[in-house]
Structures are given as structure tokens and as C-alpha cells.
Design a protein around this motif. Structure first.
Motif, PDB file in Angstrom:
ATOM      1  N   VAL A 368     113.362   2.507   7.144  1.00  0.00           N
ATOM      2  CA  VAL A 368     112.580   3.503   7.365  1.00  0.00           C
ATOM      3  C   VAL A 368     111.064   2.748   7.669  1.00  0.00           C
ATOM      4  N   MET A 369     110.500   2.866   8.673  1.00  0.00           N
ATOM      5  CA  MET A 369     109.001   2.379   8.807  1.00  0.00           C
ATOM      6  C   MET A 369     108.017   3.117   7.935  1.00  0.00           C
ATOM      7  N   GLU A 370     107.671   2.131   6.848  1.00  0.00           N
ATOM      8  CA  GLU A 370     106.464   2.764   5.965  1.00  0.00           C
ATOM      9  C   GLU A 370     105.056   2.352   6.168  1.00  0.00           C
ATOM     10  N   PRO A 371     104.093   3.147   6.122  1.00  0.00           N
ATOM     11  CA  PRO A 371     102.888   2.678   6.564  1.00  0.00           C
ATOM     12  C   PRO A 371     102.297   1.732   5.361  1.00  0.00           C
ATOM     13  N   CYS A 372     101.213   0.834   5.964  1.00  0.00           N
ATOM     14  CA  CYS A 372     100.849  -0.233   5.192  1.00  0.00           C
ATOM     15  C   CYS A 372      99.106  -0.128   5.145  1.00  0.00           C
ATOM     16  N   ILE A 373      98.596  -0.619   4.118  1.00  0.00           N
ATOM     17  CA  ILE A 373      96.959  -0.493   4.030  1.00  0.00           C
ATOM     18  C   ILE A 373      96.809  -1.862   3.285  1.00  0.00           C
ATOM     19  N   LYS A 374      95.646  -2.285   3.891  1.00  0.00           N
ATOM     20  CA  LYS A 374      94.884  -3.522   3.455  1.00  0.00           C
ATOM     21  C   LYS A 374      93.594  -2.824   2.694  1.00  0.00           C
ATOM     22  N   ILE A 375      93.574  -3.129   1.245  1.00  0.00           N
ATOM     23  CA  ILE A 375      92.327  -2.621   0.610  1.00  0.00           C
ATOM     24  C   ILE A 375      91.336  -3.939   0.307  1.00  0.00           C
ATOM     25  N   SER A 376      89.920  -3.668   0.335  1.00  0.00           N
ATOM     26  CA  SER A 376      88.966  -4.682   0.314  1.00  0.00           C
ATOM     27  C   SER A 376      87.719  -3.951  -0.614  1.00  0.00           C
ATOM     28  N   GLU A 377      87.170  -5.036  -1.374  1.00  0.00           N
ATOM     29  CA  GLU A 377      85.776  -4.454  -2.177  1.00  0.00           C
ATOM     30  C   GLU A 377      84.636  -4.278  -0.949  1.00  0.00           C
ATOM     31  N   ASN A 378      85.087  -4.701   0.101  1.00  0.00           N
ATOM     32  CA  ASN A 378      84.373  -4.462   1.456  1.00  0.00           C
ATOM     33  C   ASN A 378      84.784  -3.274   2.196  1.00  0.00           C
ATOM     34  N   ALA A 379      84.175  -1.715   2.052  1.00  0.00           N
ATOM     35  CA  ALA A 379      84.935  -0.973   2.675  1.00  0.00           C
ATOM     36  C   ALA A 379      85.113  -0.755   4.163  1.00  0.00           C
ATOM     37  N   SER A 380      84.210  -1.668   4.595  1.00  0.00           N
ATOM     38  CA  SER A 380      84.604  -1.757   6.162  1.00  0.00           C
ATOM     39  C   SER A 380      85.907  -2.444   6.517  1.00  0.00           C
ATOM     40  N   LYS A 381      86.393  -3.223   5.515  1.00  0.00           N
ATOM     41  CA  LYS A 381      87.677  -3.916   5.788  1.00  0.00           C
ATOM     42  C   LYS A 381      89.049  -3.337   5.348  1.00  0.00           C
ATOM     43  N   VAL A 382      88.786  -2.030   4.976  1.00  0.00           N
ATOM     44  CA  VAL A 382      89.957  -1.174   4.404  1.00  0.00           C
ATOM     45  C   VAL A 382      90.379  -1.019   5.791  1.00  0.00           C
ATOM     46  N   THR A 383      91.967  -0.993   5.821  1.00  0.00           N
ATOM     47  CA  THR A 383      92.545  -0.724   7.170  1.00  0.00           C
ATOM     48  C   THR A 383      92.803   0.468   7.309  1.00  0.00           C
ATOM     49  N   ASN A 384      93.201   1.137   8.583  1.00  0.00           N
ATOM     50  CA  ASN A 384      93.864   2.422   8.730  1.00  0.00           C
ATOM     51  C   ASN A 384      95.275   2.354   9.040  1.00  0.00           C
ATOM     52  N   PRO A 385      96.103   2.804   8.037  1.00  0.00           N
ATOM     53  CA  PRO A 385      97.590   2.615   7.965  1.00  0.00           C
ATOM     54  C   PRO A 385      98.540   3.351   8.964  1.00  0.00           C
ATOM     55  N   GLY A 386      99.600   2.904   9.151  1.00  0.00           N
ATOM     56  CA  GLY A 386     100.616   3.436   9.853  1.00  0.00           C
ATOM     57  C   GLY A 386     100.418   2.894  11.520  1.00  0.00           C
ATOM     58  N   LYS A 387     101.567   3.581  12.186  1.00  0.00           N
ATOM     59  CA  LYS A 387     101.783   3.451  13.457  1.00  0.00           C
ATOM     60  C   LYS A 387     101.014   4.509  14.403  1.00  0.00           C
ATOM     61  N   LYS A 388      99.904   4.070  15.028  1.00  0.00           N
ATOM     62  CA  LYS A 388      98.774   4.788  15.447  1.00  0.00           C
ATOM     63  C   LYS A 388      98.625   4.760  17.021  1.00  0.00           C
ATOM     64  N   LYS A 389      97.799   5.765  17.354  1.00  0.00           N
ATOM     65  CA  LYS A 389      97.432   5.660  18.845  1.00  0.00           C
ATOM     66  C   LYS A 389      95.959   6.141  18.853  1.00  0.00           C
ATOM     67  N   VAL A 390      95.403   5.862  20.011  1.00  0.00           N
ATOM     68  CA  VAL A 390      94.054   6.500  20.340  1.00  0.00           C
ATOM     69  C   VAL A 390      93.929   7.415  21.473  1.00  0.00           C
ATOM     70  N   LEU A 391      93.055   8.395  21.135  1.00  0.00           N
ATOM     71  CA  LEU A 391      92.935   9.318  22.456  1.00  0.00           C
ATOM     72  C   LEU A 391      91.520   9.531  22.519  1.00  0.00           C
ATOM     73  N   ARG A 392      91.292   9.808  23.794  1.00  0.00           N
ATOM     74  CA  ARG A 392      90.007  10.002  24.053  1.00  0.00           C
ATOM     75  C   ARG A 392      89.813  11.592  24.605  1.00  0.00           C
ATOM     76  N   PHE A 393      88.743  12.170  24.041  1.00  0.00           N
ATOM     77  CA  PHE A 393      88.541  13.509  24.341  1.00  0.00           C
ATOM     78  C   PHE A 393      87.550  13.485  25.475  1.00  0.00           C
ATOM     79  N   ILE A 394      87.864  14.167  26.516  1.00  0.00           N
ATOM     80  CA  ILE A 394      86.925  14.452  27.588  1.00  0.00           C
ATOM     81  C   ILE A 394      86.383  15.881  27.688  1.00  0.00           C
ATOM     82  N   VAL A 395      85.094  16.318  27.466  1.00  0.00           N
ATOM     83  CA  VAL A 395      84.534  17.460  27.683  1.00  0.00           C
ATOM     84  C   VAL A 395      83.341  17.440  28.919  1.00  0.00           C
ATOM     85  N   ASP A 396      83.565  18.406  29.837  1.00  0.00           N
ATOM     86  CA  ASP A 396      82.827  18.582  30.618  1.00  0.00           C
ATOM     87  C   ASP A 396      82.442  17.416  31.468  1.00  0.00           C
ATOM     88  N   GLY A 397      83.469  16.474  31.674  1.00  0.00           N
ATOM     89  CA  GLY A 397      83.496  15.235  32.537  1.00  0.00           C
ATOM     90  C   GLY A 397      82.990  14.021  31.602  1.00  0.00           C
TER      91      GLY A 397
END
Length: 509
Positions: A368-397
Motif C-alpha cells: 500500500v502506498m503510504e504518505p510521507c512527510i518531512k518535519i522541520s523546525e523551519n515551518a517552510s520546510k515541512v513538506t506536503n505528504p502523499g501523491k498529489k496533483k496541481v489544479l489551476r482554477f480559471i474564473v472569468d478568463g
């Protein structure tokens, strides 16, 4: 008698790309950090080399104070993955390090990329923390490729973005709003590859040509250039040098006027040659100024050219230009019609690196594919876990927001969708009547190339189309408005669960 299967268009296009001079005969299998190989060996010794994993490539901060990045470098990634083989010479070198067993070296000898890759097409406008590439496959393979992939994507994305900033600055010029920018950085680039692929990235960002002949040959980029100061110095007089060049290249006469004195010598001699050419039915295309006060000199030169009836002669400026200098020159009323930009473009002088990273997002556990996360004292370096996609939402062009979501999530464009800031969650907005553009596209599926590499002019056109989706506030070069990149509710919840699950009991807050 059976007929041979036709070569697929993606493979045919790959063959065309691999035959280009910039790629032909190159080897990159050992273009990796040594710790990639030691980790591969560790997985091999532990019997975990076939474990399936997911890795994301993303960056955390926009470079140069910009509001976005232009994704580039995918062509190099595809070439690399498709040609990744360990030669006998490579195996012999690795054996000589006395770090690896023979059965591991045999495994390297059989190495082929058999994984899958989803990626944003080159020329896509992207933002921090969005997966630009998503790899899935054997950890043995995906561990090796990290360093090379990051090198390709970080460099070209950085230079394409820098080039765009410079091109946009040139477009603010009322004297010549369509005045071209030419990449001229070969001699100042960090090495040959940086110059050749930097020129390619500069064209993606909007440059119209390059001085780099190998880049021109490799990527069908117009090559441009005339003469250097040494040419002028090597004649008995500046006028003789101008006449000789005009006789040699009558269809593109651009004269460098700052070898001795721009206003007392260079421009007057250029005017003399222009009048001589006119008698032969030939015109002087432009003069070039490469030093001094470009605003002052270009304005004086313009008046002199106009007074001589040469209002159609352009003025090319060079000399350590970047977007800031160009904007200042425009504000000062410089009469410049085109720009040659070298050092500060091809090296991205003020922001010389894009901090793209390659992070584990999921791993196979008991099938089973399990999500992983990297944790850091630096909040900006905490990763987003799991198999992901990126969607762009277009409104009124216009692009309203991007959403990083888990790969199996679906969103109904006919229903309102609430988005929220993943850090300051009280910041929310609801969008309606939107269309969805998935940014990640399939490139490899189980080792098979399924993506047709586009020609450079198509990538360049994609940049123009992409930028039209965004407001000027997001695109401005200084203090841009921050574009919204949010997490889906499911992904945000998953991240919080993993953060809490990984926090040791009794740990201080």
C-alpha cells in the motif's frame, strides 16, 4: 511477413532532440551526488531496491523577488531519463572506488528508467510548493536521478524567469515597446552547458536570439552579432573599420560606436558610412553603444542621426544590463531600440540559484502506498505528504488560484468551492463558475515515453499565453501580489494528522 511497428511520435521526437549538437554524444549517468549511490547500495543490500515510492520536485521561494517562475528544463530531463545507461567505463570507475559489491555493479549495468513521471510542460507559470515534477517508481531508480533532475530544472527555470523580467522591462520602453532583447552571455556563463542551455532558457523567457552559435545550431535560435572593439582597433581608422564591415555585411550593418569616442568619432563616422551606403541603395541598420552613460549617449546619438536624415537607424545598447538598469534607462528617456544582455542574464547575477528540492512524498508499505512527510523546525520546510496533483482554477478568463490536492480528488466546476490559506486558515474565499486546468501532464508511464517534446517556439508561445492568465499585480517585478496556492481540505487534514502523529510524546511546543 510481419511489418515493423511504426515509431511513436514521442520517440521520434526524442530521437530528433537527442541528435541535436547540445545532446549528441553526451553522457550523464554519473551526473549524481555520491550519496545517491550509497543510498542505492543500502537499499540494494537491504533488499528494498524494488520498493515503490513517490518523489516531488518543487521550490519554496520565487527568485529575484519575482511573483512567479517559468518552468523549464523538462526536455533535458526527458533526454536524461531516456538515455540513462551505465557503461563499462562507468562500472570500472565505480569498482575502483572499492565501495560497492559486484552484484550491485551488475545491477547498475542493467539499469533502465522504468518509472512514471508527471510534469508541468515547459513554459508554464508556476508558484512555490507546487510539484513541478512527480516521479513514481522503484526507489533504486528514483534515488539516482535526483541530483541531475534538479540541476536541469533549477537552472533553466531560473534563467527563463530572469529573462522574462528583463524582457518585460524592455517592453516598458515607449521608444520601442517591441524592442528585442538578445542573449549575449556565452563568455560570462559558468560553463559551456550553462551558456548553451541558458540561451535556450532565455529564449523561453522571451529573448529573440543569442550570440551563442552552438545554442543557435542546437535549438534553431536566431544567432546575432556584428563586431567587437578589437575589429575597430585593428584598422587604421574607425571609419575604415566601419566601411570594411559594411562592405562585408551590407544586409545587416550594425556599427559599434564606442571604441574611441561615441559622439565625436563613432556616431559621425557611422553617419558617413550610412550616407555612402544610401548611395548604393543600402541602409545602416543600427549603431551599438557598449559603454558610458547609455541614457545620455543614446539621446545625443538619436539627435545626430535624426539631423542626418537617419531616423530609421536603431540604437542597440549593451554593457552589463539587467531589468533594473533597463527600467532606469527607460525612465530617463533613453533612445534605445534593442538590448543586448549578457552577464546578468545568463548567470542570473543577483539571484544565482533556484532552490528547487526533491522530496519523498509517499512509499509502499505492505503493498500500500503510504504518505510521507518531512518535519522541520523551519515551518517552510515541512513538506506536503502523499501523491498529489496541481489544479489551476480559471474564473472569468483569469487564474484565480492554484490548488494542491491528493491525486484521487475530484472537484465539480458546477458547484462553489471554498479555498483557504494553508497557513492562515481564516483567510478564505469561495469561487464559482470556474474551469480547471490540471498542470501535471503524463511524460513517462512505466518507463515508456508518452509525451511529445514540443519545439522551442511552442514553449515560448506557451509562456505568452500563460502570462495572460494573471493580473498585472502578480506579474509586476517589485513587490508583486502573492498568488494563492492552497491545499485541498483532504490534503490539509492529512498533513495535520501526520504532523501530530510524528510529534514525540511529551515534546515541548
Amino acid at each position: 511477413m510481419s511489418q515493423a511497428s511504426p515509431v511513436s511520435r514521442p520517440l521520434q521526437r526524442l530521437a530528433e532532440v537527442s541528435a541535436l549538437p547540445a545532446y549528441r554524444g553526451r553522457r550523464a549517468e554519473l551526473l549524481t551526488d555520491f550519496y545517491q549511490l550509497t543510498m542505492m547500495y543500502g537499499y540494494f543490500r537491504a533488499g528494498q531496491q524494488d520498493q515503490r515510492v513517490v518523489f516531488d520536485v518543487f521550490y519554496r521561494t520565487n527568485p529575484c523577488g519575482n511573483g512567479y517562475v517559468i518552468a523549464a528544463g523538462l526536455e533535458q530531463v526527458v533526454w536524461y531519463l531516456s538515455n540513462l545507461r551505465f557503461s563499462d567505463e562507468d562500472i570500472a570507475y565505480l569498482r575502483g572506488l572499492q565501495q560497492f559489491s559486484e552484484d550491485f555493479l551488475d545491477e547498475l549495468r542493467r539499469f533502465r528508467f522504468t518509472g512514471s513521471l508527471m510534469a508541468v510542460p515547459e513554459g508554464t507559470v508556476v508558484f512555490p510548493n507546487e510539484p513541478l515534477l512527480r516521479f513514481e517508481g522503484r526507489v533504486f531508480e528514483l534515488q539516482l536521478i535526483e541530483s541531475a533532475v534538479l540541476s536541469f530544472v533549477n537552472h533553466q527555470s531560473l534563467i527563463a524567469t530572469k529573462a522574462r523580467r528583463i524582457v518585460e522591462a524592455a517592453r516598458t520602453n515607449p521608444v520601442a515597446p517591441d524592442g528585442p532583447v538578445i542573449e549575449m552571455g556565452l563568455r560570462r556563463a559558468q560553463n559551456v552547458d550553462a551558456s548553451v542551455f541558458g540561451a535556450r532558457a532565455a529564449v523561453i523567457g522571451g529573448c529573440v536570439g543569442t550570440s551563442n552559435v552552438l545554442a543557435g545550431q542546437s535549438f534553431n535560435i536566431p544567432v546575432m552579432g556584428t563586431q567587437a572593439h578589437s575589429w575597430i582597433q585593428n584598422f587604421a581608422s574607425e571609419l575604415d573599420a566601419f566601411r570594411a564591415y559594411a562592405e562585408t555585411f551590407p544586409d545587416n550593418v550594425v556599427l559599434l560606436v564606442d571604441t574611441y569616442d561615441v559622439l565625436r568619432s563613432g556616431v559621425p563616422n557611422a553617419i558617413t558610412v550610412a550616407k555612402e551606403l544610401a548611395e548604393k541603395g543600402v541602409r545602416l541598420s543600427a549603431i551599438r553603444i557598449d559603454s558610458g552613460d547609455l541614457a545620455y549617449l543614446s539621446k545625443r546619438a538619436r539627435r545626430m542621426l535624426d539631423a542626418a536624415g537617419l531616423a530609421d537607424v536603431g540604437i542597440v545598447a549593451s554593457s552589463d544590463l539587467d531589468e533594473f538598469t533597463i527600467r532606469d534607462l527607460v525612465l530617463q528617456g533613453a533612445q534605445i531600440t534593442s538590448w543586448g544582455v549578457g552577464t546578468k542574464l545568463v548567470t542570473s547575477y543577483d539571484c544565482p540559484a533556484l532552490g528547487g528540492v526533491y522530496k519523498l512524498a509517499a512509499r509502499e508499505v505492505n503493498g500500500v502506498m503510504e504518505p510521507c512527510i518531512k518535519i522541520s523546525e523551519n515551518a517552510s520546510k515541512v513538506t506536503n505528504p502523499g501523491k498529489k496533483k496541481v489544479l489551476r482554477f480559471i474564473v472569468d478568463g483569469y487564474a484565480s488560484a492554484d490548488l494542491i490536492a491528493l491525486d484521487d480528488e475530484a472537484f465539480d466546476p458546477s458547484q462553489p468551492l471554498e479555498l483557504f490559506d494553508p497557513v492562515h486558515t481564516y483567510k478564505r474565499k469561495t469561487i464559482e463558475d470556474f474551469t480547471i486546468e490540471p498542470l501535471l501532464q503524463p511524460v513517462f508511464q512505466d518507463g515508456e515515453l508518452v509525451y511529445e517534446l514540443p519545439p522551442l517556439e511552442n514553449i515560448r508561445s506557451r509562456v505568452e499565453a500563460q502570462l495572460k492568465l494573471f493580473s498585472s499585480e502578480i506579474l509586476r517585478p517589485v513587490n508583486p501580489h502573492e498568488y494563492h496556492v492552497d491545499l485541498s481540505q483532504r490534503l490539509w487534514d492529512l498533513k495535520q494528522r501526520l504532523l501530530h502523529a510524528q510529534r514525540p510524546a511529551g515534546a515541548p511546543r
